[in-house]
Scaffold this motif. Structure first.
Motif, mmCIF file in Angstrom:
data_model
loop_
_atom_site.group_PDB
_atom_site.id
_atom_site.type_symbol
_atom_site.label_atom_id
_atom_site.label_comp_id
_atom_site.label_asym_id
_atom_site.label_seq_id
_atom_site.Cartn_x
_atom_site.Cartn_y
_atom_site.Cartn_z
ATOM 1 N N ALA A 226 -27.067 5.395 83.827
ATOM 2 C CA ALA A 226 -26.248 6.475 84.078
ATOM 3 C C ALA A 226 -26.737 7.869 83.587
ATOM 4 O O ALA A 226 -26.938 8.675 83.996
ATOM 5 C CB ALA A 226 -24.897 6.340 83.396
ATOM 6 N N ASN A 227 -27.445 7.715 81.995
ATOM 7 C CA ASN A 227 -28.258 8.455 81.460
ATOM 8 C C ASN A 227 -29.467 9.019 82.192
ATOM 9 O O ASN A 227 -29.647 10.327 82.104
ATOM 10 C CB ASN A 227 -28.516 8.119 80.110
ATOM 11 N N ASP A 228 -30.169 7.959 82.636
ATOM 12 C CA ASP A 228 -31.324 8.238 83.473
ATOM 13 C C ASP A 228 -30.960 9.188 84.718
ATOM 14 O O ASP A 228 -31.911 9.944 85.245
ATOM 15 C CB ASP A 228 -32.070 7.159 83.884
ATOM 16 N N LEU A 229 -29.806 8.944 85.343
ATOM 17 C CA LEU A 229 -29.379 9.558 86.539
ATOM 18 C C LEU A 229 -28.702 11.045 86.241
ATOM 19 O O LEU A 229 -27.949 11.866 86.791
ATOM 20 C CB LEU A 229 -28.601 8.854 87.267
ATOM 21 N N ASN A 230 -28.323 11.338 84.875
ATOM 22 C CA ASN A 230 -27.773 12.410 84.315
ATOM 23 C C ASN A 230 -26.285 12.243 84.845
ATOM 24 O O ASN A 230 -25.748 13.307 85.281
ATOM 25 C CB ASN A 230 -28.424 13.835 85.006
ATOM 26 N N MET A 231 -25.750 11.077 84.767
ATOM 27 C CA MET A 231 -24.208 10.759 85.308
ATOM 28 C C MET A 231 -23.350 10.497 83.830
ATOM 29 O O MET A 231 -23.703 10.003 82.918
ATOM 30 C CB MET A 231 -24.346 9.752 86.056
ATOM 31 N N THR A 232 -22.332 11.245 84.137
ATOM 32 C CA THR A 232 -21.416 10.839 82.790
ATOM 33 C C THR A 232 -20.533 9.818 83.278
ATOM 34 O O THR A 232 -20.507 9.418 84.239
ATOM 35 C CB THR A 232 -20.241 11.975 82.943
ATOM 36 N N LEU A 233 -19.811 9.391 82.178
ATOM 37 C CA LEU A 233 -19.006 8.000 82.527
ATOM 38 C C LEU A 233 -18.012 8.312 83.557
ATOM 39 O O LEU A 233 -17.921 7.612 84.343
ATOM 40 C CB LEU A 233 -18.379 7.652 81.221
ATOM 41 N N ASN A 234 -17.275 9.367 83.560
ATOM 42 C CA ASN A 234 -16.466 9.581 84.440
ATOM 43 C C ASN A 234 -17.022 9.821 85.934
ATOM 44 O O ASN A 234 -16.300 9.538 86.986
ATOM 45 C CB ASN A 234 -15.814 10.956 84.149
ATOM 46 N N GLU A 235 -18.108 10.234 86.171
ATOM 47 C CA GLU A 235 -18.823 10.454 87.328
ATOM 48 C C GLU A 235 -19.274 8.877 87.862
ATOM 49 O O GLU A 235 -19.140 8.541 88.994
ATOM 50 C CB GLU A 235 -20.294 11.145 87.336
ATOM 51 N N VAL A 236 -19.544 8.060 86.955
ATOM 52 C CA VAL A 236 -20.030 6.630 87.356
ATOM 53 C C VAL A 236 -18.767 5.930 87.695
ATOM 54 O O VAL A 236 -18.854 5.317 88.879
ATOM 55 C CB VAL A 236 -20.690 5.963 86.156
ATOM 56 N N ILE A 237 -17.815 5.981 86.949
ATOM 57 C CA ILE A 237 -16.697 5.237 87.537
ATOM 58 C C ILE A 237 -15.910 5.734 88.690
ATOM 59 O O ILE A 237 -15.486 5.024 89.497
ATOM 60 C CB ILE A 237 -15.593 5.196 86.282
ATOM 61 N N SER A 238 -16.123 7.247 88.803
ATOM 62 C CA SER A 238 -15.368 7.925 89.983
ATOM 63 C C SER A 238 -16.298 7.434 91.351
ATOM 64 O O SER A 238 -15.459 7.178 92.486
ATOM 65 C CB SER A 238 -15.306 9.328 89.816
ATOM 66 N N LEU A 239 -17.593 7.404 91.157
ATOM 67 C CA LEU A 239 -18.383 6.989 92.386
ATOM 68 C C LEU A 239 -18.184 5.397 92.444
ATOM 69 O O LEU A 239 -18.145 5.154 93.803
ATOM 70 C CB LEU A 239 -20.048 7.101 92.076
ATOM 71 N N ALA A 240 -17.975 4.636 91.424
ATOM 72 C CA ALA A 240 -17.970 3.184 91.556
ATOM 73 C C ALA A 240 -16.630 2.933 92.271
ATOM 74 O O ALA A 240 -16.452 1.989 92.999
ATOM 75 C CB ALA A 240 -18.091 2.331 90.330
ATOM 76 N N SER A 241 -15.695 3.878 91.967
ATOM 77 C CA SER A 241 -14.365 3.428 92.590
ATOM 78 C C SER A 241 -14.310 3.795 93.924
ATOM 79 O O SER A 241 -13.577 3.120 95.162
ATOM 80 C CB SER A 241 -12.940 4.425 91.921
ATOM 81 N N ILE A 242 -15.010 4.717 94.480
ATOM 82 C CA ILE A 242 -14.988 5.218 95.927
ATOM 83 C C ILE A 242 -15.809 3.855 96.583
ATOM 84 O O ILE A 242 -15.788 3.674 97.674
ATOM 85 C CB ILE A 242 -15.845 6.296 96.383
#
Length: 362
Positions: A226-242
């Motif tokens: 996630a850090n490598d992609l500049n994604m926050t925890l909230n962004e990762v879980i938001s995308l994962a949920s979709i």
């Protein structure tokens, strides 16, 4: 003759002085080695007497047979992952005067207990509480989780809703939750799995058990990606949920992730039907054009970027896919509607429209 005697006498005086220095040096070395050994052994003892875990604490059921010696009990506890060192456990039992006084029975211990705490429990006699299990499927929304637990009689619905609406109350035990933006609840963070709980478990106990499982799944490897992609925890879980709600086949999840990553990279709306269903509060099989116009921050047809937060509880495969998109140029996908859960992926919008026509005209 006199000079010779004086010289000889001087040598005799120096020898004892040199000998004393050697003795003192040896004593200092011995003392230093002894101190190092003492503190080293003490440090090792303390490490061996520490709890097996300080995070992700798990309850472990243990049965101590009648007539078990302290040696046998130590072996059982070591096999069950409750202590690190059998010898030190037995030594502690003896020094505390508990050797021979530990009782048989069934116990519910946990891997966050110190050997001293375990010894204290083993004096009381075994008590095994009644348990019940529940399963939360991947892709469940928070309101569905609450309904299931409420229908099973495991929670007070109002109390549970109050608790999950305030992630900050769990931040001290689960620091990862500090990354959840202000105003969001625990949607997406109560990990979908099968759980066993005590029948008298409180709402807090159930939530913490699910959060503990989430922190296990959200590994350092995922966090680093996630850090490598500049994604926050909230962004990762938001995308994962979709991804969880849109995908049916595990092998397709990385490609679905790629579609959304490709769109995000050019600021193209995600256009996920799953986010519309979340905004509507119901999972309609067919969405109307009017549905696509709903006023909501979760409407990814009208708004670019990710929604404000997760729309469901994603499983491990979807979370991994969110930070490991496939290396493909697709920007569109449509269900094949053949009962397999598979999709057709396209690069251009025209190819996407052609795919829709083919599927609908089969």
């Amino acid at each position: 003759m006199i000079k010779s005697l004086n010289k000889s006498g001087n040598n005799m005086d120096k020898k004892p002085s040199k000998f004393k220095k050697i003795i003192i040096s040896i004593l200092i070395i011995v003392l230093v080695v002894a101190l190092i050994s003492f503190f080293g052994l003490r440090s090792y003892y303390n490490s061996q007497m520490a709890p097996m875990a300080v995070e992700n604490i798990k309850d472990i059921t243990v049965e101590i047979p009648q007539g078990s010696s302290t040696v046998r009990i130590a072996s059982i506890l070591k096999d069950r992952g409750l202590i690190r060192n059998e010898l030190f456990f037995r030594y502690t039992a003896k020094t505390l005067g508990l050797d021979g006084s530990l009782k048989a029975g069934k116990y519910v211990l946990n891997n966050g207990m110190t050997p001293e705490e375990i010894l204290e429990s083993l004096q009381t006699g075994g008590i095994l509480k009644e348990t019940v299990s529940f399963t939360i499927p991947e892709g469940f929304e928070l309101h569905e989780i609450i309904s299931r637990l409420s229908d099973m009689g495991l929670i007070d619905k109002v109390r549970f809703e109050e608790l999950v609406s305030n992630p900050k109350s769990f931040e001290e035990k689960y620091p990862i939750l500090k990354d959840i933006p202000e105003g969001l609840n625990l949607e997406g963070y109560l990990y979908p799995d099968t759980y066993e709980i005590f029948v008298d478990a409180k709402e807090e106990d159930i939530i913490e058990k699910m959060l503990s499982r989430f922190t296990q799944v959200y590994s350092d490897e995922i966090a680093n990606k996630a850090n490598d992609l500049n994604m926050t925890l909230n962004e990762v879980i938001s995308l994962a949920s979709i991804i969880e709600r849109e995908g049916k086949l595990d092998e397709e999840r990385p490609m679905i992730s790629a579609v959304f990553h490709n769109r995000l990279s050019i600021n193209q709306p995600l256009e996920s039907c799953a986010t519309i269903q979340f905004a509507l509060g119901e999972r309609k099989q067919v969405l109307s054009y009017k549905d696509l116009e709903i006023e909501s921050d979760y409407n990814t047809y009208r708004n670019s970027g990710l929604p404000p937060g997760p729309i469901a509880s994603p499983g491990k495969k979807s979370i991994e896919a969110a930070v490991n998109p496939a290396d493909v140029p697709y920007k569109y996908f449509v269900s094949n509607e053949d009962g397999t859960g598979s999709h057709t992926f396209s690069i251009t919008y025209q190819d996407h429209l052609n795919a829709i026509d083919r599927i609908r005209n089969k």
